[in-house]
Design a protein around this motif. Structure first.
Motif, PDB file in Angstrom:
ATOM      1  N   HIS A   1     -25.054  40.399  74.237  1.00 36.01           N
ATOM      2  CA  HIS A   1     -24.691  39.473  75.311  1.00 36.01           C
ATOM      3  C   HIS A   1     -24.914  38.019  74.892  1.00 36.01           C
ATOM      4  O   HIS A   1     -24.099  37.155  75.224  1.00 36.01           O
ATOM      5  CB  HIS A   1     -25.481  39.786  76.577  1.00 36.01           C
TER       6      HIS A   1
ATOM      7  N   TYR B   1     -18.425  41.669  77.039  1.00 36.22           N
ATOM      8  CA  TYR B   1     -19.622  41.672  77.888  1.00 36.22           C
ATOM      9  C   TYR B   1     -19.598  42.891  78.817  1.00 36.22           C
ATOM     10  O   TYR B   1     -20.587  43.609  78.953  1.00 36.22           O
ATOM     11  CB  TYR B   1     -19.683  40.371  78.697  1.00 36.22           C
ATOM     12  N   GLU B   2     -18.455  43.137  79.450  1.00 34.94           N
ATOM     13  CA  GLU B   2     -18.334  44.259  80.384  1.00 34.94           C
ATOM     14  C   GLU B   2     -18.450  45.605  79.677  1.00 34.94           C
ATOM     15  O   GLU B   2     -19.097  46.533  80.179  1.00 34.94           O
ATOM     16  CB  GLU B   2     -17.018  44.180  81.161  1.00 34.94           C
TER      17      GLU B   2
ATOM     18  N   SER C   1     -22.083  46.136  78.745  1.00 34.19           N
ATOM     19  CA  SER C   1     -22.849  46.456  79.952  1.00 34.19           C
ATOM     20  C   SER C   1     -22.588  47.892  80.404  1.00 34.19           C
ATOM     21  O   SER C   1     -23.519  48.623  80.762  1.00 34.19           O
ATOM     22  CB  SER C   1     -22.488  45.484  81.077  1.00 34.19           C
ATOM     23  N   HIS C   2     -21.340  48.305  80.389  1.00 35.74           N
ATOM     24  CA  HIS C   2     -20.979  49.670  80.798  1.00 35.74           C
ATOM     25  C   HIS C   2     -21.642  50.705  79.882  1.00 35.74           C
ATOM     26  O   HIS C   2     -22.216  51.687  80.360  1.00 35.74           O
ATOM     27  CB  HIS C   2     -19.461  49.840  80.787  1.00 35.74           C
TER      28      HIS C   2
ATOM     29  N   GLY D   1     -15.289  38.123  78.003  1.00 34.33           N
ATOM     30  CA  GLY D   1     -15.590  38.819  79.253  1.00 34.33           C
ATOM     31  C   GLY D   1     -15.474  40.325  79.099  1.00 34.33           C
ATOM     32  O   GLY D   1     -16.303  41.088  79.605  1.00 34.33           O
ATOM     33  N   ALA D   2     -14.456  40.763  78.381  1.00 32.01           N
ATOM     34  CA  ALA D   2     -14.257  42.197  78.159  1.00 32.01           C
ATOM     35  C   ALA D   2     -15.388  42.784  77.320  1.00 32.01           C
ATOM     36  O   ALA D   2     -15.909  43.864  77.632  1.00 32.01           O
ATOM     37  CB  ALA D   2     -12.908  42.443  77.480  1.00 32.01           C
TER      38      ALA D   2
END
Length: 116
Positions: free
Chosen positions: A25, A61-62, A65-66, A58-59
């Protein structure tokens, strides 16, 4: 470390997942700095380089996180299975991009595939 179903790789501890998540991140955020807009600034033009960098960051990061959420859920059961193995393998794969980074956790270097 907790043993995984995979004979070649063991699963990380909860703390190791946190450290790797924070590392990825931080790198994602650092790469996105040029795309950050202050309040009142117009949005980046659709399709522009800055807009695409922001989308990719952003992708990533997501996705990170997922994967971490899935891994945490599996580790918390005490019976982590194939989802944990695949999630961890994906996170290690993402970390490959920073194999030479001096701030990559030392324990990660042994998990990264050496380039041919």
């Amino acid at each position: 470390m907790t043993e995984s179903a995979s004979p070649q790789q063991s699963l990380p501890t909860w703390d190791q997942v946190v450290v790797l998540r924070d590392f990825i991140h931080a790198r994602t955020y650092a790469a996105a700095v040029p795309t950050i807009r202050l309040n009142g600034e117009p949005p980046h033009a659709p399709g522009s380089s800055l807009a695409r960098v922001a989308e990719v960051n952003g992708a990533l990061y997501e996705v990170t996180s997922h994967l971490c959420r899935r891994l945490y859920a599996e580790l918390s059961t005490g019976r982590a299975g194939p989802i944990a193995d695949v999630s961890w393998a994906a996170l290690v794969s993402i970390a490959e991009a920073w194999r030479e980074d001096s701030e990559l956790p030392d324990w990660m270097s042994g998990l990264l595939v050496r380039p041919h």
